[in-house]
Design a protein around this motif. Sequence first.
Motif, PDB file in Angstrom:
ATOM      1  N   LEU A  13      28.376  23.890  12.119  1.00  0.00           N
ATOM      2  CA  LEU A  13      29.545  24.677  11.883  1.00  0.00           C
ATOM      3  C   LEU A  13      29.658  24.547  10.309  1.00  0.00           C
ATOM      4  N   ARG A  14      29.743  23.296   9.774  1.00  0.00           N
ATOM      5  CA  ARG A  14      29.875  22.878   8.532  1.00  0.00           C
ATOM      6  C   ARG A  14      28.830  23.771   7.599  1.00  0.00           C
ATOM      7  N   GLU A  34      29.292  19.687  15.012  1.00  0.00           N
ATOM      8  CA  GLU A  34      29.882  19.792  13.479  1.00  0.00           C
ATOM      9  C   GLU A  34      29.278  20.232  12.424  1.00  0.00           C
ATOM     10  N   ARG A  92      27.020  26.237   8.339  1.00  0.00           N
ATOM     11  CA  ARG A  92      27.420  27.720   8.559  1.00  0.00           C
ATOM     12  C   ARG A  92      28.403  27.946   7.688  1.00  0.00           C
ATOM     13  N   GLY A  93      29.375  27.390   7.652  1.00  0.00           N
ATOM     14  CA  GLY A  93      30.632  27.646   6.873  1.00  0.00           C
ATOM     15  C   GLY A  93      30.734  27.457   5.698  1.00  0.00           C
ATOM     16  N   LEU A 135      36.507  22.309  13.453  1.00  0.00           N
ATOM     17  CA  LEU A 135      35.473  21.143  12.956  1.00  0.00           C
ATOM     18  C   LEU A 135      36.744  19.865  13.270  1.00  0.00           C
TER      19      LEU A 135
END
Lengths: 138, 733
Positions: free
Chosen positions: B726-727, B723, B729-730, B38
């Motif tokens: 991914l954010r 970005e 998802r995490g 990230l």
Amino acid sequence: MDDAAGIKASEFDRWVRSTLRAALPDSDLRPLGQDHVLFKTFFLVRRIGGRAAVSGSVEGVDWGGKTVVVYSRNDLMGAWAKDPLGKPLYDCAPGGEAQRFDAKKLTLNILMYALTGSYKADAVHQPYILEKMRQGVP
Amino acid sequence: MTERLVFDAGVVDWALAAAALLVLAASLRFLRALPWPLRLLRACSLALLAALLLRPAVDTLRERSSKPRLAVLIDSGPSMRALDDQGLARLARAVRWLKRHRSALEARAELSLFAAAGGARRVGFDELDRLESASASLEAGAAAADVLDSGPPPARVLLLSDGASDSPEPLEGGLARLGAPVDTAGVGPRRVRPALAVSAVQAPDFVFLHGRFPVSASVEATELAGARVQVRLHKGDKLVGSAEFEADKPFTVFQASFTAEAGSLGRESYRLSASAVSPDGKTIETARGLRVEVIRQKTRIMYLAGRPSFEYSHLREHLKSDPNHELVSFVILRNPENFSPVPDSDLSLIPFPAQEIFVQSLFQFDLFILENFAYTRFSLPVSYLQSLRKFVQEGGALLLIGGSNAFTKGGYQGTALEDILPAALWPDADDYRPGLFQPVVAAPSNPLMSLGETPEASAELWKALPPLDGWVRLASLRPGASVLLRHPSEKTPAGDPLPVVALREFGKGKVMIVGTESSWRWKLAGGGDWRLASFYSRFWNRAVEYLTGSLDLKKVKFSPLPDRMPPREPAVAALRTFDEHFRPLPGSETDLRVLWTPPGAKAPRSTAFFEREPGLFQVELADLAEGRHRLRAVARRRGQPWGEDETEFLWQKVKGDAPLDRKRLKAVAERTGGRYADLDRLEPSALLEGLAPPKRERLASSRRALWGSPAWLWTLCALLFAEWFLRRRGGWL
């Protein structure tokens, strides 16, 4: 101007002085020096003549660079006066005929001064006049 | 072909990019807790944004050689139309040389061609054949300014010229302003012929009347080794001085010096000539004119009076009181026939210096006054009066003042002096009449008589004067004479009014008679009437000014022209008109005609003019023929003749044999660091040696703006989406 009185402190003399003071207040009546051009306009005048010998000098008033008034107290005209037969009317005292001749020379010089101004003061005349003045000294 | 990355960013763009990087640096602390992918994505986004703000572009580069700029000035002044020994005009020769060597020149330099006449005009090779010499000469300063304005400063300058510009500005000074070496190519005769040239004439611009002044000149003798060179200075036909030199080298420069004397007021023309016999037996001559302005330092006056008088006393005092007068006066105190009762040592008299006055020093004076002087009384030689006549003829002034011993009675009738007087003398010796009279002004508009502020005031003054005393009878007025004052009732034998004051010009001088010696009465009048206080002095001042030339009475007057006008067109002359008080007289108040007589013309023709300012007119003459041209101006005012004036000048085209001024062209080259060569010997290679070699340089032939591509936007969006993905998802949103 010529004072015919032939005496010191005459009435005419007083009138002359007061009148000139009024007419020309900025200029004084003063004796003319022996080097004045008046004494060499024609004759080289060394003595002041006249019928009388009241003063040994001629007085004058300077104005505008020239002498506009000439005043004699020795009765210059008296020395010229003649009777119908051509004889002098008055004796010149104390110098006699020499004094009369001096008066005539001065009179002619005054006339010449009126007619030629300071002509004889021009530089061209000076060497001649000085030489003659030297010759004339006894 | 290569490419180069460049940034088109301006100051603002650079500032925004820096701000983006600062934001990136600042945000790193907050991003530290995030996983590295990230952080990497965020850093890439900001870096990409900063890069886009800088506007990246790609230049495609192309290599080329950069040639130095060579400015070529082709003198196209009037002298360049002269044909040389090949029968070709100089300008055509210069053009031919340029065209012949065009390729060689263009191979090494970026050529800029200029036609230089007056200033410089950019021309192309295709215009060269149509180029003609102009009427204006090359003016170096203006030409240099035009070259500099036309583009980048030249690396070197080539001047093709004959150096014969008549511009007052030195060539070398003007061309030095280009800031580059100037190579000069002399365009002129190929073969150096025997020649003489008068150069660098030096004389003062102003000299005092009767003063002596130096005149010097350089005389250049070319191909005259062994010949004797005569250099002469003439004033009119009169030889002032001469000098002789021997040329001992193929090129010799002599310095000739003379001393001249200023004889008359105004402009005096001199001619400096040189002559020699060439080795092949031909006489070579050259000449150059020069003029000096003669001004008066002091008015020198000789005043000779025949007897003491009030007139003499007052006039002498008046003249002497003016510091601008130098007065020498003599008055006859005793006539030769008069007896003296006293020895000479008791008299202040000096000998009458007649010879010194009439012969030795006469010509040193500007004005000679004879007042009531009986010439016969002193048994003076006739030559004295002839001398006085010559004095007037040559520019002196004579004033005769009357009296009982003056004119006929003074013995002047039938003498050399009578001819020059404004009026013939009375036949009877008894020509003097005493008695009072009130003179009448005969010429009220004459400046000598206009002594008041206005014509009306002048008339009032003349009427207010006291009467004069005594007058001289005169016979008749001579042609050309003017009467200023006349007697109110007396007549001449011909029945004309009797002149009392009259004047006349004779030769170069002037004569004035005043038939009375009682003007002093005007002076005394000032005591009774304040308006007349300065009348006497004003009258005599004007009279002296008129007689001595200080008072020019012309009401129409051409400005002085040079003897030889420059060979250009139009030829320009200026003309002034004045009213009775010598104030400018506007054209609306006068009927002015200008007549032009070209050489060989039988009759003059009217020519046009225009009024530059009130009372100042400009006459421009074109299509001039070679030779002497005459101009005449005639003015009328209120239907009456007002005045006229004449002038003349010589106009010649540029001669085919005008010398090639190598010296001048060499001076230009030396001053600027260039080289000189005759055009026939000038090789382009020698000229191009002085040029810097061409520079190899890479120039951008095209530019591609990278930042304008939409791919950048998509990339940035992709980074930001990645970005975000991914954010999400995490669980880092």
